[in-house]
Design a protein around this motif. Sequence first.
Motif, PDB file in Angstrom:
ATOM      1  N   VAL A   1       0.669  -1.256   0.073  1.00  0.00           N
ATOM      2  CA  VAL A   1       0.010   0.026   0.213  1.00  0.00           C
ATOM      3  C   VAL A   1       0.957   1.197   0.130  1.00  0.00           C
ATOM      4  CG1 VAL A   1      -1.580   1.230   1.310  1.00  0.00           C
ATOM      5  CG2 VAL A   1      -1.813  -1.197   1.265  1.00  0.00           C
ATOM      6  N   LEU A   2       2.096   1.156   0.776  1.00  0.00           N
ATOM      7  CA  LEU A   2       2.928   2.345   1.024  1.00  0.00           C
ATOM      8  C   LEU A   2       3.549   2.658  -0.528  1.00  0.00           C
ATOM      9  CD1 LEU A   2       4.312   4.549   2.860  1.00  0.00           C
ATOM     10  CD2 LEU A   2       6.048   2.709   3.149  1.00  0.00           C
ATOM     11  N   ASP A   3       3.897   1.582  -1.048  1.00  0.00           N
ATOM     12  CA  ASP A   3       4.699   1.648  -2.436  1.00  0.00           C
ATOM     13  C   ASP A   3       3.642   2.270  -3.308  1.00  0.00           C
ATOM     14  OD1 ASP A   3       7.140   1.232  -1.516  1.00  0.00           O
ATOM     15  OD2 ASP A   3       7.042  -0.949  -1.911  1.00  0.00           O
ATOM     16  N   ASN A   4       2.430   1.764  -3.466  1.00  0.00           N
ATOM     17  CA  ASN A   4       1.581   2.503  -4.368  1.00  0.00           C
ATOM     18  C   ASN A   4       1.547   3.970  -4.233  1.00  0.00           C
ATOM     19  OD1 ASN A   4      -0.462   0.560  -6.081  1.00  0.00           O
ATOM     20  ND2 ASN A   4      -0.039  -0.629  -4.414  1.00  0.00           N
ATOM     21  N   VAL A   5       1.374   4.572  -3.153  1.00  0.00           N
ATOM     22  CA  VAL A   5       1.461   5.827  -3.051  1.00  0.00           C
ATOM     23  C   VAL A   5       2.657   6.582  -3.255  1.00  0.00           C
ATOM     24  CG1 VAL A   5       0.695   7.751  -1.291  1.00  0.00           C
ATOM     25  CG2 VAL A   5      -0.634   5.607  -1.191  1.00  0.00           C
ATOM     26  N   LYS A   6       3.707   5.895  -3.037  1.00  0.00           N
ATOM     27  CA  LYS A   6       5.123   6.488  -3.212  1.00  0.00           C
ATOM     28  C   LYS A   6       5.282   6.512  -4.964  1.00  0.00           C
ATOM     29  CE  LYS A   6       8.550   4.921  -0.920  1.00  0.00           C
ATOM     30  NZ  LYS A   6       9.550   3.969  -0.058  1.00  0.00           N
ATOM     31  N   ILE A   7       4.551   5.843  -5.607  1.00  0.00           N
ATOM     32  CA  ILE A   7       4.974   5.996  -7.066  1.00  0.00           C
ATOM     33  C   ILE A   7       4.162   6.946  -7.622  1.00  0.00           C
ATOM     34  CG2 ILE A   7       4.012   4.884  -9.111  1.00  0.00           C
ATOM     35  CD1 ILE A   7       6.285   3.270  -8.309  1.00  0.00           C
ATOM     36  N   ALA A   8       2.974   7.255  -6.931  1.00  0.00           N
ATOM     37  CA  ALA A   8       2.288   8.720  -7.170  1.00  0.00           C
ATOM     38  C   ALA A   8       3.161  10.014  -6.858  1.00  0.00           C
ATOM     39  CB  ALA A   8       1.001   8.589  -6.694  1.00  0.00           C
ATOM     40  N   LEU A   9       3.783   9.641  -5.772  1.00  0.00           N
ATOM     41  CA  LEU A   9       4.632  10.802  -5.389  1.00  0.00           C
ATOM     42  C   LEU A   9       5.840  10.892  -6.162  1.00  0.00           C
ATOM     43  CD1 LEU A   9       4.402  10.441  -1.337  1.00  0.00           C
ATOM     44  CD2 LEU A   9       3.447  12.219  -2.912  1.00  0.00           C
ATOM     45  N   GLN A  10       6.552   9.820  -6.588  1.00  0.00           N
ATOM     46  CA  GLN A  10       7.668  10.207  -7.493  1.00  0.00           C
ATOM     47  C   GLN A  10       7.154  10.877  -8.803  1.00  0.00           C
ATOM     48  OE1 GLN A  10       8.659   5.767  -6.994  1.00  0.00           O
ATOM     49  NE2 GLN A  10      10.544   6.274  -7.921  1.00  0.00           N
ATOM     50  N   LYS A  11       5.891  10.375  -9.188  1.00  0.00           N
ATOM     51  CA  LYS A  11       5.465  11.341 -10.521  1.00  0.00           C
ATOM     52  C   LYS A  11       5.445  12.747 -10.327  1.00  0.00           C
ATOM     53  CE  LYS A  11       1.798  11.122 -13.822  1.00  0.00           C
ATOM     54  NZ  LYS A  11       0.260  10.520 -14.470  1.00  0.00           N
ATOM     55  N   ARG A  12       4.588  13.070  -9.051  1.00  0.00           N
ATOM     56  CA  ARG A  12       4.336  14.511  -8.824  1.00  0.00           C
ATOM     57  C   ARG A  12       5.967  15.278  -8.510  1.00  0.00           C
ATOM     58  NH1 ARG A  12       2.380  16.044  -3.107  1.00  0.00           N
ATOM     59  NH2 ARG A  12       3.597  17.828  -2.765  1.00  0.00           N
ATOM     60  N   HIS A  13       6.773  14.755  -7.999  1.00  0.00           N
ATOM     61  CA  HIS A  13       8.168  15.174  -7.784  1.00  0.00           C
ATOM     62  C   HIS A  13       8.954  15.075  -9.043  1.00  0.00           C
ATOM     63  CE1 HIS A  13       6.908  16.229  -3.696  1.00  0.00           C
ATOM     64  NE2 HIS A  13       6.761  15.127  -3.326  1.00  0.00           N
ATOM     65  N   ARG A  14       8.448  14.445  -9.818  1.00  0.00           N
ATOM     66  CA  ARG A  14       9.266  14.323 -11.306  1.00  0.00           C
ATOM     67  C   ARG A  14      10.570  13.520 -11.076  1.00  0.00           C
ATOM     68  NH1 ARG A  14       8.247  19.797 -14.813  1.00  0.00           N
ATOM     69  NH2 ARG A  14       6.074  19.653 -14.831  1.00  0.00           N
ATOM     70  N   LEU A  15      10.523  12.375 -10.328  1.00  0.00           N
ATOM     71  CA  LEU A  15      11.593  11.394  -9.937  1.00  0.00           C
ATOM     72  C   LEU A  15      11.513  10.290 -10.730  1.00  0.00           C
ATOM     73  CD1 LEU A  15      11.269  11.691  -6.035  1.00  0.00           C
ATOM     74  CD2 LEU A  15      12.788  13.131  -7.496  1.00  0.00           C
ATOM     75  N   SER A  16      12.609   9.774 -10.892  1.00  0.00           N
ATOM     76  CA  SER A  16      12.626   8.631 -11.751  1.00  0.00           C
ATOM     77  C   SER A  16      12.136   7.499 -11.276  1.00  0.00           C
ATOM     78  CB  SER A  16      14.290   8.097 -11.621  1.00  0.00           C
ATOM     79  OG  SER A  16      14.161   6.900 -12.541  1.00  0.00           O
ATOM     80  N   ARG A  17      11.089   6.608 -11.923  1.00  0.00           N
ATOM     81  CA  ARG A  17      10.136   6.048 -11.351  1.00  0.00           C
ATOM     82  C   ARG A  17      10.691   4.379 -11.575  1.00  0.00           C
ATOM     83  NH1 ARG A  17       4.226   6.852 -13.123  1.00  0.00           N
ATOM     84  NH2 ARG A  17       5.471   7.896 -15.036  1.00  0.00           N
ATOM     85  N   ASN A  18      11.428   3.868 -10.900  1.00  0.00           N
ATOM     86  CA  ASN A  18      12.113   2.450 -10.830  1.00  0.00           C
ATOM     87  C   ASN A  18      11.260   1.675  -9.784  1.00  0.00           C
ATOM     88  OD1 ASN A  18      13.300  -0.072 -11.046  1.00  0.00           O
ATOM     89  ND2 ASN A  18      15.342   0.797 -10.678  1.00  0.00           N
ATOM     90  N   LEU A  19      10.250   0.848 -10.451  1.00  0.00           N
ATOM     91  CA  LEU A  19       9.268   0.237  -9.538  1.00  0.00           C
ATOM     92  C   LEU A  19       9.940  -0.604  -8.943  1.00  0.00           C
ATOM     93  CD1 LEU A  19       5.990  -0.109 -11.824  1.00  0.00           C
ATOM     94  CD2 LEU A  19       6.628   1.827 -10.619  1.00  0.00           C
ATOM     95  N   PHE A  20      10.862  -1.238  -9.146  1.00  0.00           N
ATOM     96  CA  PHE A  20      11.570  -2.382  -8.546  1.00  0.00           C
ATOM     97  C   PHE A  20      13.029  -2.225  -8.107  1.00  0.00           C
ATOM     98  CE2 PHE A  20       8.886  -3.956 -12.146  1.00  0.00           C
ATOM     99  CZ  PHE A  20       7.935  -4.518 -11.153  1.00  0.00           C
ATOM    100  N   GLY A  21      13.276  -0.894  -7.774  1.00  0.00           N
ATOM    101  CA  GLY A  21      14.424  -0.341  -7.438  1.00  0.00           C
ATOM    102  C   GLY A  21      14.768  -0.519  -6.026  1.00  0.00           C
ATOM    103  N   SER A  22      15.798  -0.021  -5.510  1.00  0.00           N
ATOM    104  CA  SER A  22      16.136  -0.046  -4.100  1.00  0.00           C
ATOM    105  C   SER A  22      15.023   0.738  -3.256  1.00  0.00           C
ATOM    106  CB  SER A  22      17.518   0.363  -3.794  1.00  0.00           C
ATOM    107  OG  SER A  22      17.693   0.481  -2.377  1.00  0.00           O
TER     108      SER A  22
END
Length: 257
Positions: free
Chosen positions: A104-125
């Motif tokens: 659940v946490l990672d789902n929301v972090k994916i959206a935050l990465q998009k908003r902050h225009r960060l690289s979205r490596n779903l399976f990264g560290s």
Amino acid sequence: MDNHQIELTSYALETHSLNKEFLGFRAICDVNLRVRRGAIHALIGPNGAGKTTMFNLLTKFVSPSSGKILLNGKDITTASPASIAEQGMVRSFQISAIFPEMSVLDNVKIALQKRHRLSRNLFGSAKATQHLDDEAMALLSEVGLSRCARSLAKELPYGQRRSIELAATLAMDPQVLLLDEPTQGMGIEDVDLISRLIKKISANRTIVIVEHNLKVIANISDRVTVLARGSLLAEGTYAEVSKNAAVTSAYIGAAHG
């Protein structure tokens, strides 16, 4: 500031003489919509009324044939969906768009990465996105899911999965949030959960909602616009429009058409 400007800035979202034609068929006919800042504004109407087309026009998934759309007084008629998202208007879709195998946490972090225009490596560290944990947890707390943060999304019941989607939408920091059938397919308990949640997150936000469940609309909306055959049929509080003979006739006609 003149009187026109004062009136203009009191509306978060407006349409002026909005029209949409598909191969000669007028799906939206000269609709003038005004959504007050901070309100929960519902779009209702019988099947085929034009609600989905209206939502697609507002979020720029289709372009109007004529007319204007204003967001916070700014003309966005020719803007792209990405551009209006950056300007603060975000749409949550009918179908839950989450990653079931992720937490659940990672789902929301994916959206935050998009908003902050960060690289979205779903399976990264996990360390690479650890700095987003506090912000993600705050969003999960807002939708009542902080205790489920480490659970896999697929393990949660349907209503809570929709709450994940809502948290991910809020991660985009919307000023205007468009909700498309948020209680579709839900049982009574989940409907009540999402209804309370929408009311809660409406603080300091403007919400436009398309919803078939009129009990939900009655409980949470500040203002209601009724569409029928692509035209604006009535507008007011739910109590006002529900007593409108033209509205009753439109719903009965659609049910027996």
